[in-house]
Enzyme design. Structure first.
Site, PDB file in Angstrom:
ATOM      1  N   HIS A  98      -6.246   1.266  -2.943  1.00 44.50           N
ATOM      2  CA  HIS A  98      -5.181   0.819  -2.047  1.00 44.50           C
ATOM      3  C   HIS A  98      -4.714  -0.558  -2.473  1.00 44.50           C
ATOM      4  O   HIS A  98      -5.354  -1.229  -3.279  1.00 44.50           O
ATOM      5  CB  HIS A  98      -5.705   0.765  -0.601  1.00 44.50           C
ATOM      6  N   HIS A 100      -1.783   0.871   7.223  1.00 42.34           N
ATOM      7  CA  HIS A 100      -2.355   0.768   5.885  1.00 42.34           C
ATOM      8  C   HIS A 100      -2.731   2.164   5.402  1.00 42.34           C
ATOM      9  O   HIS A 100      -3.150   3.013   6.180  1.00 42.34           O
ATOM     10  CB  HIS A 100      -3.589  -0.139   5.911  1.00 42.34           C
ATOM     11  N   CYS A 143       0.811  -1.225   0.000  1.00 41.96           N
ATOM     12  CA  CYS A 143       0.000   0.000   0.000  1.00 41.96           C
ATOM     13  C   CYS A 143       0.843   1.273   0.000  1.00 41.96           C
ATOM     14  O   CYS A 143       0.627   2.177  -0.799  1.00 41.96           O
ATOM     15  CB  CYS A 143      -0.977  -0.005   1.167  1.00 41.96           C
TER      16      CYS A 143
END
Length: 188
Positions: free
Chosen positions: A157, A145, A91
Site C-alpha cells: 500500500h 485506505h 493508496c
C-alpha cells in the site's frame, strides 16, 4: 533536579508520541527477498495437490501479475491525489493503476468507492491480489485506505509516511482500523 525532570518529561513525551501517532508500519524483512520468496511460493503452490491450502485454489496468472506489478511500485513516495509509479502516489491511485495495467479494469479513484466496487470477502476466502480496506482517517466508519494482499498476512500500500511499502495486516494499527476485504470482479 530540573535537568532530571526535563529528561523525564522528554522521555514520556517521546513514548506517548511513538505509541499514539498512527503510521503505516512496514515489514522488517528484506523486501526483495520477501517478494522473491512469495513469488516462488506462488509458483509451487499452483502445482500442489493439498486441497486444504486456500492459496493453492484460485491462484491465477492474473493474481500473480497483480502482485508482481504492485511490487514494482515499492519505494514510490506518497502524494495525495497522484498515481505515478516511481514518482508519487496515494493508496487508491496505486491500486487503480495496478489493476488497470494488469487486468484492463479501471477501478474508482478513491478507496471507499473501490470497496463499494468489490465483492466483500471473508478472511478465509482471501487470495493474493485481493484488496484490503481500512478507516485511517478521522471518521472510523469511513474507508480511507486500501492495499493489495501479497500473501495471507502482508499487503502492499501507499503509506502517507513511508510511501509504497509492504505491511503486516496483523499489526495492532491495522487490526484497529480494518474495514474488510474485497475482490475485484475479473476474468481469471
Amino acid at each position: 533536579m530540573k535537568r532530571k525532570l526535563h529528561h523525564f518529561i522528554l522521555l514520556v513525551a517521546t513514548v506517548v508520541l511513538t505509541v499514539c501517532l498512527p503510521s503505516c508500519r512496514s515489514s522488517k524483512k528484506n523486501k526483495s527477498e520477501f517478494y522473491q520468496s512469495q513469488i516462488e511460493q506462488l509458483g509451487s503452490r499452483k502445482h500442489r495437490s493439498d486441497k486444504n491450502d486456500k492459496h493453492s485454489k484460485g491462484i491465477s496468472g492474473t493474481r500473480k501479475r497483480i502482485v508482481e506489478e504492485a511490487m514494482t511500485w515499492k519505494g514510490t513516495p506518497y502524494c495525495y491525489g497522484r498515481a505515478d509509479k516511481g514518482k508519487a502516489s496515494d493508496c487508491s491511485g496505486m491500486v487503480m493503476c495496478v489493476y488497470e495495467k494488469v487486468t484492463g479494469i479501471k477501478l474508482p479513484r478513491n478507496s471507499a468507492k473501490q470497496q463499494e466496487y468489490c465483492r466483500n470477502l471473508k478472511k478465509k476466502d482471501v487470495l493474493i491480489g485481493d484488496l484490503c480496506f481500512f478507516a485511517t482517517g478521522k471518521d472510523p466508519d469511513r474507508t480511507s485506505h486500501v492495499g493489495i494482499m501479497v500473501d495471507d498476512r502482508n499487503f502492499i500500500h501507499a503509506s502517507s509516511s513511508k510511501g509504497v511499502v509492504v505491511s503486516d495486516i496483523t499489526q495492532p494499527y491495522w487490526i484497529k482500523t480494518f474495514k474488510g476485504y474485497g475482490r475485484v470482479f475479473m476474468n481469471e
